[in-house]
Design a protein around this motif. Structure first.
Motif, short mmCIF file in Angstrom:
data_model
loop_
_atom_site.label_atom_id
_atom_site.label_comp_id
_atom_site.label_asym_id
_atom_site.label_seq_id
_atom_site.Cartn_x
_atom_site.Cartn_y
_atom_site.Cartn_z
N UNK A 1 0.90 -1.20 -0.04
CA UNK A 1 0.03 0.08 -0.07
C UNK A 1 0.88 1.30 -0.19
N UNK A 2 1.93 1.45 0.82
CA UNK A 2 2.67 2.38 0.82
C UNK A 2 3.50 2.59 -0.39
N UNK A 3 4.10 1.57 -1.08
CA UNK A 3 4.69 1.74 -2.45
C UNK A 3 3.58 2.27 -3.49
N UNK A 4 2.35 1.82 -3.45
CA UNK A 4 1.53 2.31 -4.46
C UNK A 4 1.03 3.88 -4.01
N UNK B 1 4.14 5.86 -5.18
CA UNK B 1 4.07 5.75 -6.84
C UNK B 1 2.90 6.74 -7.35
N UNK B 2 1.79 6.70 -6.61
CA UNK B 2 0.71 7.74 -7.29
C UNK B 2 1.07 9.24 -6.72
N UNK B 3 1.25 9.83 -5.71
CA UNK B 3 1.50 10.58 -5.33
C UNK B 3 2.75 11.51 -5.55
N UNK B 4 3.92 10.62 -5.52
CA UNK B 4 5.34 11.36 -5.97
C UNK B 4 6.06 10.19 -6.69
N UNK B 5 5.69 9.84 -7.91
CA UNK B 5 6.34 8.67 -8.75
C UNK B 5 7.78 8.88 -8.85
N UNK B 6 8.26 10.05 -8.83
CA UNK B 6 9.84 10.27 -9.16
C UNK B 6 10.69 10.08 -7.73
N UNK B 7 9.86 9.97 -6.65
CA UNK B 7 10.58 9.40 -5.65
C UNK B 7 11.42 8.40 -5.58
N UNK B 8 12.75 8.30 -5.19
CA UNK B 8 13.88 7.31 -5.38
C UNK B 8 13.25 6.11 -4.43
N UNK B 9 13.29 5.06 -4.99
CA UNK B 9 13.05 3.96 -3.93
C UNK B 9 14.16 3.05 -3.55
N UNK C 1 19.33 4.16 -10.21
CA UNK C 1 18.10 4.32 -9.29
C UNK C 1 16.91 3.84 -9.92
N UNK C 2 15.97 3.42 -9.12
CA UNK C 2 14.61 2.74 -9.21
C UNK C 2 13.60 3.70 -8.44
N UNK C 3 12.56 4.31 -9.00
CA UNK C 3 11.72 5.31 -8.41
C UNK C 3 10.51 4.31 -8.01
N UNK C 4 9.79 4.82 -7.12
CA UNK C 4 8.45 4.25 -6.68
C UNK C 4 7.36 4.18 -7.99
N UNK C 5 7.38 5.16 -8.83
CA UNK C 5 6.74 4.73 -10.12
C UNK C 5 7.22 3.80 -10.82
N UNK C 6 8.59 3.68 -10.87
CA UNK C 6 9.23 2.36 -11.60
C UNK C 6 8.71 1.12 -11.18
N UNK C 7 8.59 0.81 -9.95
CA UNK C 7 8.17 -0.16 -9.29
C UNK C 7 6.87 -0.55 -9.40
N UNK D 1 -1.54 -5.88 -5.14
CA UNK D 1 -2.54 -5.73 -4.23
C UNK D 1 -2.12 -5.95 -3.05
N UNK D 2 -2.66 -5.12 -2.04
CA UNK D 2 -2.28 -5.36 -0.54
C UNK D 2 -2.95 -6.71 -0.11
N UNK D 3 -1.76 -7.43 0.50
CA UNK D 3 -2.21 -8.89 0.57
C UNK D 3 -2.49 -9.14 2.02
N UNK D 4 -3.12 -10.46 2.25
CA UNK D 4 -3.72 -10.68 3.61
C UNK D 4 -2.43 -11.00 4.54
N UNK D 5 -2.86 -10.57 5.97
CA UNK D 5 -1.85 -10.71 6.93
C UNK D 5 -1.16 -11.89 6.93
N UNK D 6 -1.71 -12.82 6.88
CA UNK D 6 -1.26 -14.22 7.18
C UNK D 6 -0.34 -14.88 6.16
N UNK D 7 -0.52 -14.26 5.01
CA UNK D 7 0.23 -14.90 3.62
C UNK D 7 1.62 -14.64 3.94
N UNK D 8 2.61 -15.60 3.72
CA UNK D 8 3.64 -15.63 3.75
C UNK D 8 4.50 -14.79 2.53
N UNK D 9 5.58 -14.10 2.40
CA UNK D 9 6.07 -13.49 1.33
C UNK D 9 7.63 -13.48 1.26
#
Length: 514
Positions: free
Chosen positions: A5-8, A11-19, A26-32, A162-170
């Protein structure tokens, strides 16, 4: 806040911010955000190449089930970080393997993880998997990127993250890639969402600030730094392999305000800064994990980073953050809020304050067990308490960490903490990098031996002076019987000294007696 959710949102509000950056690329939030759908399309196409017959040859861990596992072993940390970041928004589990780990350990980790896809730029790893008849898909980084370029705009939009479920491993993390059989454990999104809240409150992870985390992404501290920074909307600068000269240059030239590193990084950075007569004036926070931080290392680094708050913490990747310190030698650690601690004897009985025993923790981020394909040993017991078999004492509500079971010795009938001796020895000039081991003795059972790593260009410490100083600071049974000098120590990828290997080198006659 959930990581994706934070990444998205950024990316929506400040896509050029470097991630993500390595100081050059560099790879930006918009790029991700914009590339995520293409990565998912490539992963789906690779999974589609695996036949039903081949799938039957993959050993799936019970805890992962049918969630696709992607193993990553790449030379450049930025490439690995990008894959971890974009795949986190999908129903996948990623596992990062250090490219410097021995081939056999990486192969073993891949097989035991139940991985279906391996992304690597190491041809020898690919050959080893093929020769071992591993049935999954191996893809080189160049081919992976070529497939990304062939994904259509329509396909990219079809599967947004998408924002995933709490219990899902990643994430699937392995405890070791160089000794013994590696044990794997899962991190759920819930467990590291809990940890991100700790980072926001205590470890100064903030939006739009640049964190520098040198070291391989396979090391859990660096991997977590990636998650916490993206989870709070910050930017992270990574370094594939720690190089003190290059790292010092980046800290001077780049707007880095926060450092996340292991203790071994601090003296190397301090030495590089003093050599070039520079200071890290932009740095406001240094978050040091992995071991208690000696006063000597803390003071030396504060001299070159005068405005930085140095916070050392103790935690376990399988459990989470446990305790912290911002002063002294880091021996007495303050527990983080929201957890409970218990010190117990070998029968599981609670010990009174000050007694040495096995540390147990209850906290919202703790894991359940190591995955079934790597033994399935419990991390959390039926009573809800978790342990990784560390030894500690509780003193006045604070935690005094004494290391793992192998860090406790018995000499002349006295139980002695090797970690406590090392903490004291590190404060003696010329002994800042040291390791205490034992050798068998006919009368005492074991004797204590201190091995000191030489500092280039500096004279060796004098045994009599070191011995006298330790005699002032420690009980007599804690003072080493012998001292040796080493050119360098065997270390883990995270910079920790390997005590077992130091003892083997000592027995092999590799060190010079003082």
């Amino acid at each position: 806040m959930p990581y994706t959710r934070t990444v998205l949102e950024v990316a929506s509000n400040e896509p050029e911010r470097v991630a993500l950056t390595d100081g050059v690329r560099s790879i930006t939030y918009g790029d991700l955000s914009s590339s995520s759908g293409a990565h998912k399309a490539v992963v789906d196409s690779l999974l589609g190449q695996i036949s039903v017959e081949a799938l039957s040859g993959i050993t799936f861990a019970d805890e992962i089930g049918d969630i696709p596992v992607i193993s990553i072993s790449l030379t450049h940390v930025l490439d690995s970080a990008e894959l971890v970041a974009v795949l986190a928004g999908y129903r996948t589990v990623t596992s990062v393997l250090d490219p410097l780990w021995p081939i056999e350990h990486r192969v073993r980790s891949i097989v035991r993880s139940g991985a279906q896809i391996v992304v690597t730029d190491d041809e020898s790893l690919g050959h080893a998997l093929v020769e071992g008849s591993w049935p999954g898909v191996i893809i080189g980084l160049d081919e992976y990127r070529a497939r990304l370029d062939r994904v259509s705009e329509t396909e990219k939009r079809e599967q947004p993250p998408t924002v995933r479920d709490d219990e899902e491993p990643f994430l699937l993390i392995f405890t070791s890639g160089t000794t013994d059989l590696p044990k794997g454990f899962l991190r759920t999104r819930k467990s590291w969402r809990y940890n991100v809240r700790v980072s926001e409150r205590w470890l100064r992870a903030k939006p739009a600030e640049l964190t520098f985390a040198p070291g391989p992404l396979a090391y859990s501290l660096t991997l977590y730094a990636l998650v916490e920074v993206l989870g709070t909307g910050g930017s992270i600068m990574l370094q594939s392999r720690f190089d003190p000269i290059d790292a010092a240059r980046l800290l001077v030239e780049k707007p880095v305000t926060r450092l996340v590193a292991v203790p071994a990084v601090l003296p190397a950075l301090a030495q590089a800064a003093k050599r070039d007569d520079v200071q890290f004036t932009r740095l406001t926070d240094a978050v040091i994990g992995g071991a208690n931080l000696s006063l000597a290392l803390r003071t030396s680094f504060e001299e070159v980073a005068p405005d930085a708050t140095v916070l050392s913490y103790y935690g376990a990747a399988e459990i989470g953050f446990i305790a912290w310190s911002t002063e002294g030698d880091g021996a007495l650690l303050e527990p983080f809020d929201g957890l409970s601690l218990s010190v117990r004897d070998e029968n599981g009985a609670e010990l009174p304050e000050g007694e040495l025993g096995q540390l147990f923790v209850r906290v919202g981020s703790q894991g359940d067990r190591y995955i079934s394909t790597t033994g399935g040993a419990l991390i959390t017991g039926a009573d809800g308490w978790a342990t990784v078999n560390d030894r500690a004492r509780l003193v006045g509500g604070k935690l005094l960490l004494e290391g793992r079971a192998g860090d406790i010795a018995v000499t002349g009938g006295h139980k002695v903490s090797l970690v406590q001796i090392e903490r004291t020895l590190e404060g003696v000039p010329g002994c800042e990098r040291c390791c205490v081991v034992t050798q068998p003795h006919r009368l005492l059972g074991e004797i204590l031996v201190a091995v000191i790593e030489a500092t280039p260009g500096q004279p060796s410490p004098e045994k009599a002076r070191v011995n006298a100083r330790l005699g002032e600071l420690l009980p007599p049974q804690f003072v080493p019987h012998r001292y040796y000098l080493a050119d360098d120590f065997p270390r883990t990828v995270g910079g920790k000294i390997r005590r077992v290997e130091v003892r083997a080198e000592l027995e092999a006659g590799s060190y010079t007696r003082l």
